[in-house]
Motif scaffolding. Structure first.
Motif, PDB file in Angstrom:
ATOM      1  N   UNK A   1      13.729  40.614  75.610  1.00 33.31           N
ATOM      2  CA  UNK A   1      14.608  40.139  74.543  1.00 33.31           C
ATOM      3  C   UNK A   1      15.764  39.389  75.195  1.00 33.31           C
ATOM      4  N   UNK A   2      16.003  38.157  74.784  1.00 29.36           N
ATOM      5  CA  UNK A   2      17.077  37.366  75.363  1.00 29.36           C
ATOM      6  C   UNK A   2      18.441  37.851  74.867  1.00 29.36           C
ATOM      7  N   UNK A   3      19.482  37.547  75.671  1.00 26.08           N
ATOM      8  CA  UNK A   3      20.828  37.859  75.209  1.00 26.08           C
ATOM      9  C   UNK A   3      21.330  36.728  74.311  1.00 26.08           C
ATOM     10  N   UNK A   4      22.566  36.816  73.863  1.00 25.54           N
ATOM     11  CA  UNK A   4      23.078  35.840  72.899  1.00 25.54           C
ATOM     12  C   UNK A   4      23.252  34.451  73.485  1.00 25.54           C
ATOM     13  N   UNK A   5      23.136  34.329  74.810  1.00 24.30           N
ATOM     14  CA  UNK A   5      23.250  33.021  75.451  1.00 24.30           C
ATOM     15  C   UNK A   5      21.881  32.440  75.815  1.00 24.30           C
ATOM     16  N   UNK A   6      20.826  33.098  75.348  1.00 28.40           N
ATOM     17  CA  UNK A   6      19.482  32.616  75.637  1.00 28.40           C
ATOM     18  C   UNK A   6      18.999  32.946  77.032  1.00 28.40           C
ATOM     19  N   UNK A   7      19.679  33.876  77.702  1.00 27.08           N
ATOM     20  CA  UNK A   7      19.284  34.308  79.037  1.00 27.08           C
ATOM     21  C   UNK A   7      18.455  35.582  78.953  1.00 27.08           C
ATOM     22  N   UNK A   8      17.526  35.748  79.895  1.00 21.38           N
ATOM     23  CA  UNK A   8      16.664  36.928  79.921  1.00 21.38           C
ATOM     24  C   UNK A   8      17.177  37.901  80.982  1.00 21.38           C
ATOM     25  N   UNK A   9      17.799  39.014  80.573  1.00 26.48           N
ATOM     26  CA  UNK A   9      18.354  39.964  81.545  1.00 26.48           C
ATOM     27  C   UNK A   9      17.268  40.578  82.422  1.00 26.48           C
ATOM     28  N   UNK A  10      17.627  40.866  83.664  1.00 26.34           N
ATOM     29  CA  UNK A  10      16.676  41.524  84.565  1.00 26.34           C
ATOM     30  C   UNK A  10      16.367  42.933  84.072  1.00 26.34           C
ATOM     31  N   UNK A  11      17.407  43.700  83.736  1.00 26.07           N
ATOM     32  CA  UNK A  11      17.218  45.022  83.138  1.00 26.07           C
ATOM     33  C   UNK A  11      17.641  44.924  81.680  1.00 26.07           C
ATOM     34  N   UNK A  12      16.690  44.599  80.834  1.00 32.64           N
ATOM     35  CA  UNK A  12      17.025  44.374  79.435  1.00 32.64           C
ATOM     36  C   UNK A  12      16.670  45.539  78.547  1.00 32.64           C
ATOM     37  N   UNK A  13      17.246  45.529  77.351  1.00 31.22           N
ATOM     38  CA  UNK A  13      16.935  46.510  76.330  1.00 31.22           C
ATOM     39  C   UNK A  13      16.473  45.812  75.069  1.00 31.22           C
ATOM     40  N   UNK A  14      16.220  46.569  74.038  1.00 29.14           N
ATOM     41  CA  UNK A  14      15.718  45.987  72.792  1.00 29.14           C
ATOM     42  C   UNK A  14      16.756  45.113  72.103  1.00 29.14           C
ATOM     43  N   UNK A  15      18.045  45.260  72.487  1.00 27.66           N
ATOM     44  CA  UNK A  15      19.100  44.433  71.914  1.00 27.66           C
ATOM     45  C   UNK A  15      19.496  43.287  72.856  1.00 27.66           C
ATOM     46  N   UNK A  16      18.765  43.142  73.947  1.00 26.80           N
ATOM     47  CA  UNK A  16      19.096  42.087  74.897  1.00 26.80           C
ATOM     48  C   UNK A  16      19.720  42.644  76.149  1.00 26.80           C
ATOM     49  N   UNK A  17      20.862  42.086  76.564  1.00 28.97           N
ATOM     50  CA  UNK A  17      21.512  42.520  77.793  1.00 28.97           C
ATOM     51  C   UNK A  17      22.114  43.907  77.625  1.00 28.97           C
ATOM     52  N   UNK A  18      21.947  44.733  78.639  1.00 30.00           N
ATOM     53  CA  UNK A  18      22.466  46.093  78.580  1.00 30.00           C
ATOM     54  C   UNK A  18      23.974  46.103  78.738  1.00 30.00           C
ATOM     55  N   UNK A  19      24.623  47.012  78.037  1.00 30.72           N
ATOM     56  CA  UNK A  19      26.048  47.237  78.230  1.00 30.72           C
ATOM     57  C   UNK A  19      26.232  48.169  79.415  1.00 30.72           C
ATOM     58  N   UNK A  20      27.386  48.058  80.071  1.00 35.79           N
ATOM     59  CA  UNK A  20      27.697  48.924  81.206  1.00 35.79           C
ATOM     60  C   UNK A  20      27.511  50.396  80.859  1.00 35.79           C
ATOM     61  N   UNK A  21      27.905  50.786  79.639  1.00 34.04           N
ATOM     62  CA  UNK A  21      27.827  52.206  79.280  1.00 34.04           C
ATOM     63  C   UNK A  21      26.381  52.704  79.225  1.00 34.04           C
TER      64      UNK A  21
END
Length: 333
Positions: free
Chosen positions: A213-233
């Motif tokens: 799942x891409x983040x809001x900038x259209x980037x594909x996170x290396x460690x992603x979640x169902x909402x896109x980029x993972x938060x630090x928490x």
């Protein structure tokens, strides 16, 4: 004339302001410390920042002290002072009250935390993950953080395109405009080598568990979640969970009943006295590098820290361990 404002409203305004200026992990630290302040205001019934006084802030300091390390109290109070001064600036707290917060004096050595994960503990966790949680997000995040010593905020900023699986290299890049800054900005940019074992786990995660799942900038996170980029928490809670001894050994060193312990859920794992935050992996990784006699310059570049900072805050070798390494060089001279 002061504007009536509840502590929670003021904290929200402050956090909205500093999130534009601070690195994500630093802003998260401010939020954590101010959550403590809000807990205290609830307990004492302070519902308007107009009413904050020097004596009340002294009460808060005493409330914090307890069994908490002096450096922790100082860090909390420093953040609260910045917050109260912000409240003064926006006319919701009396002028000058923030400067009435007296920070504790820290003696030499008291500003250094000894909380770090030991190599034998990391090996036990990795062995458990290999058998029961292979290539899950938790396993992958722990392994990368432990092996590289990078900051968790740097890990969350990596994209799949930053991973060269042919050369086993992770490329850390400063991208503040897309909300993935590095702590020291361009100076933190570097390529980090990972060994074949870490690369195999990362490849398996990408094959089996990545939701793509891409983040809001259209980037594909290396460690992603169902909402896109993972938060630090998210990384933080996973590390707290996997470092609980009961999680990887099914035993509690604190003699707690696992059926009743408050720390056994994903959201409360930090309440375990033995669980650690991601930063403890960074300290442990730095110590492991120095125990393996990796030159200070090499360790500093890999970890993105100066030699002085490495020595003071991250090298947790004992005096005897340091002597043994010196002896290996000096034998025969």
């Amino acid at each position: 004339m002061l504007e009536p404002t509840s502590p929670r409203e003021a904290v929200n305004e402050y956090l909205a302001e500093v999130q534009q200026e601070l690195a994500a992990a630093t802003a998260q630290n401010h939020k954590y410390r101010l959550d403590k302040f809000l807990t205290w205001t609830d307990e004492v019934g302070l519902d308007d920042m107009n009413e904050i006084t020097g004596s009340l802030l002294q009460e808060f300091k005493q409330w914090l002290m307890g069994d908490v390390a002096k450096v922790t109290v100082k860090n909390h109070l420093s953040t609260v002072r910045q917050f109260v001064e912000f409240c003064e600036d926006i006319n919701v707290a009396p002028k000058g009250v923030g400067r009435k917060i007296r920070l504790p004096t820290i003696q030499l050595g008291e500003d250094v935390s000894d909380v770090h994960i030991l190599q034998k503990e990391a090996e036990m966790i990795l062995e458990y993950c290999e058998d029961y949680e292979y290539a899950t997000l938790r396993h992958t995040a722990f392994y990368i953080l432990w092996h590289t010593g990078m900051r968790a905020s740097a890990l969350t900023g990596l994209d799949i395109g930053d991973y060269d699986n042919r050369a086993n290299v992770l490329s850390l890049r400063h991208r503040p405009d897309e909300e993935t800054p590095l702590k020291n900005k361009e100076r933190s940019e570097r390529d980090v080598y990972i060994n074949d074992d870490v690369a195999s786990v990362l490849d398996a995660f990408l094959d089996m568990h990545h939701p793509y799942v891409e983040d809001e900038y259209g980037r594909m996170p290396l460690l992603g979640g169902t909402q896109g980029r993972l938060h630090y928490t998210t990384i933080q809670r996973n590390i707290y969970t996997v470092t609980r001894p009961c999680h990887y050994t099914n035993e509690c060193p604190h003699d707690r009943d696992l059926q009743e312990c408050e720390a056994t859920s994903y959201n409360t794992a930090s309440k375990c006295p033995s669980s650690v935050a991601p930063h403890a992996l960074r300290k442990g990784a730095a110590t492991a590098l120095r125990k393996q006699d990796v030159p200070k310059e090499v360790a500093s570049e890999r970890l993105d820290m100066s030699g002085n900072v490495l020595d003071k805050h991250y090298d947790k070798r004992t005096k005897r361990e340091k002597m043994e390494l010196r002896r290996e060089y000096l034998n025969g001279i």
